[in-house]
Design an enzyme around this catalytic site. Structure first.
Site, short mmCIF file in Angstrom:
data_model
loop_
_atom_site.label_atom_id
_atom_site.label_comp_id
_atom_site.label_asym_id
_atom_site.label_seq_id
_atom_site.Cartn_x
_atom_site.Cartn_y
_atom_site.Cartn_z
N GLY A 278 0.98 -2.27 4.01
CA GLY A 278 1.58 -0.94 3.90
C GLY A 278 2.80 -0.83 4.79
O GLY A 278 3.94 -0.97 4.35
N GLY B 42 -3.06 3.94 8.11
CA GLY B 42 -2.22 2.75 8.16
C GLY B 42 -1.71 2.50 9.57
O GLY B 42 -1.94 3.30 10.49
N GLY B 43 -1.03 1.38 9.74
CA GLY B 43 -0.34 1.09 11.00
C GLY B 43 -1.22 0.68 12.16
O GLY B 43 -0.79 0.73 13.31
N MET C 262 -12.13 4.98 -0.89
CA MET C 262 -12.83 5.26 0.37
C MET C 262 -13.48 6.63 0.20
O MET C 262 -12.93 7.66 0.61
CB MET C 262 -11.81 5.24 1.54
CG MET C 262 -11.41 3.84 1.93
SD MET C 262 -9.85 3.78 2.85
CE MET C 262 -8.70 3.68 1.48
N SER D 159 0.84 -1.20 0.00
CA SER D 159 0.00 0.00 0.00
C SER D 159 0.87 1.24 0.00
O SER D 159 1.65 1.48 0.93
CB SER D 159 -0.90 0.00 1.24
OG SER D 159 -1.52 1.28 1.33
N ASP E 16 -4.68 3.77 -1.94
CA ASP E 16 -5.78 4.15 -1.05
C ASP E 16 -6.24 5.57 -1.35
O ASP E 16 -5.50 6.54 -1.12
CB ASP E 16 -5.32 4.07 0.41
CG ASP E 16 -5.21 2.63 0.87
OD1 ASP E 16 -6.20 1.90 0.75
OD2 ASP E 16 -4.12 2.25 1.35
N GLY F 141 -5.16 -4.22 6.09
CA GLY F 141 -5.05 -3.60 7.40
C GLY F 141 -4.33 -4.49 8.40
O GLY F 141 -4.84 -5.56 8.74
N GLY F 142 -3.15 -4.06 8.82
CA GLY F 142 -2.41 -4.79 9.84
C GLY F 142 -1.87 -6.13 9.36
O GLY F 142 -1.59 -7.01 10.18
N GLY G 209 -8.96 4.34 7.06
CA GLY G 209 -8.67 5.75 7.36
C GLY G 209 -7.21 6.02 7.64
O GLY G 209 -6.72 7.11 7.38
C1 DX5 Z 1 -6.44 1.68 5.56
C2 DX5 Z 1 -5.99 1.38 4.15
C3 DX5 Z 1 -4.92 0.38 4.07
C4 DX5 Z 1 -3.64 0.75 4.73
C5 DX5 Z 1 -3.04 -0.50 5.31
O1 DX5 Z 1 -7.49 2.59 5.51
O2 DX5 Z 1 -7.09 0.91 3.38
O3 DX5 Z 1 -4.68 0.01 2.71
O4 DX5 Z 1 -2.70 1.32 3.86
O5 DX5 Z 1 -1.95 -0.13 6.04
P1 DX5 Z 1 -1.19 -1.12 7.02
O6 DX5 Z 1 -0.68 -2.26 6.19
O7 DX5 Z 1 -0.12 -0.26 7.57
O8 DX5 Z 1 -2.18 -1.56 8.05
ZN ZN Z 2 -6.72 0.02 1.31
#
Ligand code: DX5
Ligand code: ZN
Length: 222
Positions: A203, A150-151, A74, A13, A40, A182-183, A148
């Site tokens: 991500g 990352g991390g 989103m 991501s 995203d 996500g995660g 919304g």
């Molecule tokens: C969250 C995004 C994800 C995000 C994931 O709203 O849709 O794509 O980048 O990030 P990580 O891998 O850090 O959870």
């Molecule tokens: Zn995403």
């Protein structure tokens, strides 16, 4: 589009990359031997954050035309912007089931624009909400965090939802990819794949990994 029987795909991501160096990030993805980049798009309404517009994607696509651009909208009104993202080079465009609209018609419109289409479920949305759309999508995206940012930590209580959708896919003989977002990291990826996911968005875990090739290999995606 790879078949569901193909290898697990890792879709880094770009949200977690240096936003002033996105062409470099796309190059890192491609030179790791990966084929997908997750993009995203946040509108400041559906989620609080603002991220990228179609112009960024168009420029990125020129720098790395070989990547499969997996665009996650989103947005409150995805139909207003989907054509611009398709025109900018999106390979696949996903819209959220929580946005009130005629999803079947919007998904068909995305395909008419020449992109693959996907449907996304927030953590609070049950699998039943998308059951009627599984025959008209190329991808189902199960959010394993609240969208919304990352991390955030992976929500293991989403695993039964992944299992349920994978089961329906098998029972009905359907052919769509099942993606998680996500995660996702070295610990949680095997849980997702065991539950039936075949496409992993990562991500933070990808861009923080000191050795991307080793990371991709350990994720089972290289
Ligand atoms: C969250 C995004 C994800 C995000 C994931 O709203 O849709 O794509 O980048 O990030 P990580 O891998 O850090 O959870
Ligand atoms: Zn995403």
């Amino acid at each position: 589009m790879n078949s569901i029987n193909g290898p697990v795909i890792l879709a880094p991501s770009l949200l977690a990359a240096d936003h002033a160096m996105l062409a470099n990030a796309a190059n890192v993805i491609a030179s790791t031997g990966l084929t997908w980049a997750h993009v995203d798009i946040m509108d400041g309404h559906f989620v609080e954050t603002l991220t990228f517009g179609p112009q960024m994607l168009r420029c990125l696509q020129r720098h790395e035309p070989e990547l499969f651009y997996d665009v996650h909208l989103m947005m409150d009104e995805p139909w207003k912007h989907a054509p611009a993202f398709a025109e900018a080079g999106a390979s696949l465009i996903s819209i959220h089931i929580e946005v009130p609209c005629d999803h079947r018609a919007e998904l068909a419109r995305i395909r008419e624009m020449g992109a693959k289409c996907g449907i996304v479920l927030n953590p609070a949305t049950g699998a039943d909400a998308v059951a009627h759309l599984l025959d008209c999508v190329d991808l189902v995206l199960v959010m394993t965090v609240q969208p919304g940012k990352g991390g955030q930590p992976f929500r293991e209580e989403m695993l039964p939802k992944i299992r349920q959708i994978a089961q329906w896919r098998q029972d009905r003989g359907l052919d769509f990819r099942l993606e998680v977002d996500g995660g996702v990291d070295l610990r949680t990826a095997p849980l997702c794949v065991t539950a039936g996911a075949d496409t992993l968005v990562a991500g933070t875990a990808f861009f923080n990994a000191p050795d991307k090739n080793l990371f991709a290999r350990n994720m089972g995606c290289a």
